[in-house]
Design an enzyme around this catalytic site. Structure first.
Site, mmCIF file in Angstrom:
data_model
loop_
_atom_site.group_PDB
_atom_site.id
_atom_site.type_symbol
_atom_site.label_atom_id
_atom_site.label_comp_id
_atom_site.label_asym_id
_atom_site.label_seq_id
_atom_site.Cartn_x
_atom_site.Cartn_y
_atom_site.Cartn_z
ATOM 1 N N ASP A 8 -3.820 -8.012 3.950
ATOM 2 C CA ASP A 8 -2.866 -9.029 4.384
ATOM 3 C C ASP A 8 -3.598 -10.016 5.279
ATOM 4 O O ASP A 8 -4.278 -9.611 6.235
ATOM 5 C CB ASP A 8 -1.708 -8.392 5.158
ATOM 6 C CG ASP A 8 -0.765 -7.604 4.247
ATOM 7 O OD1 ASP A 8 -1.003 -7.593 3.024
ATOM 8 O OD2 ASP A 8 0.193 -7.012 4.762
ATOM 9 N N ASP A 129 11.195 -7.810 -1.990
ATOM 10 C CA ASP A 129 11.118 -7.143 -0.690
ATOM 11 C C ASP A 129 12.538 -6.963 -0.178
ATOM 12 O O ASP A 129 13.236 -7.945 0.088
ATOM 13 C CB ASP A 129 10.291 -7.987 0.280
ATOM 14 C CG ASP A 129 8.952 -8.397 -0.330
ATOM 15 O OD1 ASP A 129 8.326 -7.538 -0.975
ATOM 16 O OD2 ASP A 129 8.541 -9.561 -0.167
#
EC number: 5.3.1.16
Length: 245
Positions: A8, A129
């Site tokens: 990330d 998500d």
């Protein structure tokens, strides 16, 4: 079955967030390219990368770091974060990204997903998500009023390569993957599903390889790899043995 190590990106660095909160970021490596090389050396076959700044900005923000990774690893890379138009998709695929992940735009502009999946077969995935069952958008900052299954079913015949399903409540907390919700989604659709959020130990890898999870394409591992709670050698050996069986 694929175990995807996650990188990330925030401010050009390799970080992990807790529950998608940018204020709760831990820097694990100042050099994402070096981290990518480390994962390649450990034997991983496919890299999962998210441009966190891009997810919030709605456009790529860590392109330099991504391009640096592409130069040093030969394994395929899937990339999400800030990918919201066909021009951005085309640009990343032409630079060597194997598969783009469309998140917010999949909720707000489903036609984009269908157009991209048709133009680039096998190279477009959708990132869903979920927070309390509903899909979150804009880097998880906003919740929508639709469920992951609602969104996934829109793309059943669109040629989407995979659905990456993340339980935000578990992401970065090492509490284990939400297997019930993830497997239920995988069993309700024909698109391959990748589990994400909360992978904590070798036990999660064993669950991934169990008959119960047979419809899953794989899982994404983040903090557990960085914290040392998941031994990559052990995890990959387990997956290799399962493939050989």
């Amino acid at each position: 079955m694929i175990l995807f190590p996650a990188i990330d990106l925030k401010n050009g660095q390799c970080v992990r967030l807790e529950q998608g909160d940018m204020a709760r970021a831990t820097v694990f490596n100042l050099d994402p390219a070096a981290q990518a090389q480390s994962f390649a050396a450990q034997g991983f076959q496919y890299l999962h990368v998210v441009d966190l700044d891009g997810a919030f900005a709605g456009k790529p923000m860590n392109a330099q770091a991504v391009e640096a990774m592409l130069k040093v690893v030969s394994m395929p890379v899937q990339l999400g974060g800030g990918i919201r138009d066909l021009k951005t998709i085309e640009a990343w695929l032409s630079k060597g990204i194997a598969r783009v992940i469309i998140g917010t735009a999949a909720v707000r502009d489903p036609a984009l997903v269908k157009e991209a999946a048709k133009a680039f077969p096998g190279r477009v995935a959708v990132g869903l998500d979920a927070r309390d069952g509903n899909v979150a958008v804009e880097g998880w900052a906003e919740s929508s009023q639709v469920t992951a299954l609602d969104i996934a079913q829109r793309f059943e015949d669109a040629g989407v390569a995979a659905i990456i399903f993340t339980d935000i409540a578990r992401d970065g907390l090492l509490k284990g993957i939400n297997w019930d919700a993830t497997i239920a989604l995988a069993e309700a659709i024909s698109i391959p599903v990748i589990a994400s959020g909360g992978l904590a130990s070798i036990e999660d890898v064993r669950t991934l390889l169990s008959p119960r999870a047979k419809k899953l394409e794989g899982a994404i591992a983040g903090r557990a790899l960085y914290d040392g709670r998941l031994d990559p050698t052990e995890a990959l050996a387990l997956i290799g043995a399962a493939k050989a069986a």
